[in-house]
Design an enzyme around this catalytic site. Structure first.
Site, mmCIF file in Angstrom:
data_model
loop_
_atom_site.group_PDB
_atom_site.id
_atom_site.type_symbol
_atom_site.label_atom_id
_atom_site.label_comp_id
_atom_site.label_asym_id
_atom_site.label_seq_id
_atom_site.Cartn_x
_atom_site.Cartn_y
_atom_site.Cartn_z
ATOM 1 C CB THR A 10 1.920 2.038 3.072
ATOM 2 O OG1 THR A 10 1.959 1.406 4.357
ATOM 3 C CG2 THR A 10 0.898 1.336 2.206
ATOM 4 N N GLY A 21 -5.571 6.375 -0.601
ATOM 5 C CA GLY A 21 -4.660 7.145 0.230
ATOM 6 C C GLY A 21 -5.268 7.783 1.459
ATOM 7 N N GLY A 48 -6.479 6.157 4.070
ATOM 8 C CA GLY A 48 -6.212 5.365 5.277
ATOM 9 C C GLY A 48 -7.192 4.243 5.519
ATOM 10 C CE LYS A 49 -9.804 2.428 0.296
ATOM 11 N NZ LYS A 49 -8.916 3.491 -0.166
ATOM 12 C CB THR A 50 -5.112 -0.504 4.357
ATOM 13 O OG1 THR A 50 -5.511 -0.686 2.998
ATOM 14 C CG2 THR A 50 -4.423 -1.768 4.845
ATOM 15 C CB SER A 51 -4.322 2.661 8.611
ATOM 16 O OG SER A 51 -3.135 2.720 7.862
ATOM 17 C CG ASP A 77 -6.345 -2.476 -3.242
ATOM 18 O OD1 ASP A 77 -6.099 -2.731 -4.442
ATOM 19 O OD2 ASP A 77 -6.018 -1.422 -2.692
#
Length: 585
Positions: free
Chosen positions: A502, A18, A20-23, A45
């Site tokens: 998300t 949560g 913000g790694k993906t963003s 992931d």
């Protein structure tokens, strides 16, 4: 951003769920591609939402991203990787193998450890120059506990395979791994080379996320991953000090940053401000790292009508207490507040006169710090992978050693030193906790979605194995963990989501996965609702429209029943604050 200045070939974004790694990893990959580089963005992931962000279907092969020349994306899907791995091992056995031998190997390669090995094998190939036509490979990793496990595997498997020419009991023919030994060693060298690999620790201005980043930094150093940077994502400054909610959000964040551990403070650091937009689509992702993106002037926010009142956690605790006993599993994406919800519900049940066992399957467990105190009638522990692995090995050795000579005992112990033994041991511990719900309440705080899905896969595989073994000889009397999870009277699944696109989409995907396994979620909890808390801050108010859209989406049939937890001015840590959330009205 500093991490875009002379970046290494491999960039790992890791951190608590949560944050913000993906963003950030996607925005970084996009920025590098826009600068003329050939970039591969890789998700490790199992519950990745890259497909939603980029608007493309994720696959197990590099897939070009429309509108982003030079950028390709690849998702290491555990199921697809496992099937590919099985086919490679079976092909090695040759035409001389009998059908009985092939069947035995297929069975050996059907477990959770094979899934992990297969995923790791694909991960290792990207570090061993199998993707040398890319200038940069950016990894969007699973939440911390799972990622630390993944990053430790090159060292673990290199050590296990070194000089070992036998078979490993859970892996079928040992050649399936032995042929990859050089690849694993190359992966280990690449990870430890600061000229090739940078680990970017992502955190929010939040005590829990910062503490986990510090722990992760230390564990990565043990693995010789020393080239680290820190990114603080979502930093917020209130524009109106009189707005209690906005002022509290800023104060909590700034206090957390001021108390940052020295091990993080010394790292090169970047800060990304809280944006008014969701990071879905190429324009938003390109704007995320821009210096002047997302500024909001007072009076520009569109007013949003207050949300219809929804029941709180106290109402959910009342309902659960009425069932008498059973298993309550709290599930969802990393960083949505599963631990807070699980701890509060456990305290709520104790308040209502119940005896409760509160546990977690999360490798990065935070339960002890969240409860921060002892409560009569409440037992708190966690399924510790290292402890459970030792317990499992000791149990197997004690059961099998009496019939073996010294050499056979040594071979058995060597087999049990395989890294995949941990997955088996954790599943056995999970099964034991599930069974406790027969006579008391068990509240289980699960690991972030991807890790939990792998555990559910192991549960399904065990169920199928038991049904085969007892077919025709009393299978009707066998009760497997999966059967308990499918029993709505025994198990209540609580899905937790934040009021953002998300997390809601990932909770919906998790719900679909559970339903395919015959498990129906009991309720959703919408956590950290700023709309329910009330605010007039321009930036926060600008985000409320998106929050309201997600609430309407859930009310439109996505969730059968929804409970809400507002954004809290006082952090929900400790027995007193958690108890407020579930106190009987």
């Amino acid at each position: 951003m500093g991490f875009l200045t002379m970046p290494t070939r491999y960039l790992f974004f890791t951190g608590k769920g949560g944050v913000g790694k993906t963003s950030l990893s996607t925005a970084t990959a996009l920025a590098l591609a826009d600068a003329g580089k050939k970039v591969l963005l890789v998700s490790t992931d199992a519950a990745s939402n890259l497909d939603e962000m980029l608007g493309i279907e994720l696959r197990n092969i590099p897939t070009p991203v429309p509108g982003a020349p030079g950028l390709s994306v690849l998702n290491i899907d555990p199921d697809t990787a496992a099937e590919s791995y099985r086919q490679r091992v079976l092909a090695q056995m040759g035409a001389q193998a009998s059908e009985a031998e092939l069947s035995t190997v297929r069975e050996q390669l059907s477990g959770a450890c094979t899934t992990e090995i297969a995923s790791f094998d694909e991960f290792a190939s990207l570090l061993a120059d199998d993707a040398d036509h890319f200038d940069h490979i950016v990894f969007d990793t699973a939440p911390t506990g799972h990622t630390l496990r993944l990053l430790s595997l090159p060292k673990a498997w290199s050590g296990f395979l070194d000089g070992n020419d036998r078979g490993a009991s859970c892996l079928g023919p040992h050649s399936g791994l032995k042929m990859q030994e050089e690849r694993f060693k190359a992966a280990l060298e690449a990870l430890g080379d600061p000229a090739r690999t940078t680990v970017i620790l992502v955190t929010r201005p939040d005590r829990g996320a910062i503490a986990e980043a510090a722990r992760t930094s230390g564990e990565l150093r043990v693995l010789s991953l020393n080239n680290q940077r820190l990114v603080v994502n979502g930093e917020f400054h209130a524009s109106d000090a009189a707005d209690a909610v906005a002022a509290a959000i800023e104060t909590v964040g700034q206090q957390a940053l001021a108390e940052m551990p020295p091990s993080l403070h010394v790292l090169p650091q970047d800060r990304v401000p809280l944006r008014v937009f969701d990071t879905v689509g190429l324009p938003a992702l390109r704007a995320l790292l821009a210096a002047d993106a997302g500024r909001m002037e007072a009076g520009k926010a569109v007013p949003v009508e207050p949300a219809a009142p929804l029941p709180g956690l106290d109402a959910l605790a009342d309902e659960l207490a009425g069932t008498g006993h059973g298993l309550i599993m709290v599930m969802g994406k990393g960083g949505v507040g599963k631990t807070t919800v699980a701890a509060a519900l456990a305290l709520g049940l104790v308040q209502r006169g119940k005896t409760v066992h509160l546990s977690t399957t999360d490798p990065a467990a935070h339960l002890a710090g969240t409860i921060s105190g002892e409560v009569p009638g409440l037992r708190v522990d966690r399924i510790d992978p290292k402890v459970e692995t030792k317990r499992y090995i000791d149990k197997i050795m004690a059961a099998r050693s009496p019939g073996l000579d010294a050499q056979e005992q040594a071979l058995l112990l060597e087999d049990l030193q395989s890294p995949c033994t941990e997955e088996v041991a954790v599943f056995h511990a999970f099964s034991h906790v599930v069974s406790e719900g027969r006579s008391a309440f068990v509240v289980l705080d699960t690991a972030p979605t991807g890790h939990s899905l792998l555990l559910m896969d192991a549960t399904g595989a065990y169920h199928r194995q038991m049904m085969r073994e007892y077919e025709g000889q009393g299978a009707a009397r066998v009760v497997t963990p999966l059967m308990r999870l499918q029993d709505a009277a025994y198990t209540k699944i609580i899905l937790v989501a934040l009021p953002e696109a998300t997390p809601v989409s990932q909770a919906a995907a998790l719900q679909d996965d559970l339903r395919r396994a015959g498990i129906e979620p009991y309720a959703w909890v919408l956590n950290k609702s700023v709309l329910a808390a009330g605010t007039t801050d321009p930036l926060l108010a600008a985000r409320l429209g998106g929050e309201r859209k997600q609430m309407d989406r859930m009310a439109g049939g996505l969730a059968k029943r929804v409970f809400i937890l507002p954004w809290l001015i006082r952090p929900p840590v400790g027995v007193v604050e958690l108890s407020r959330l579930v106190a009987k009205k």
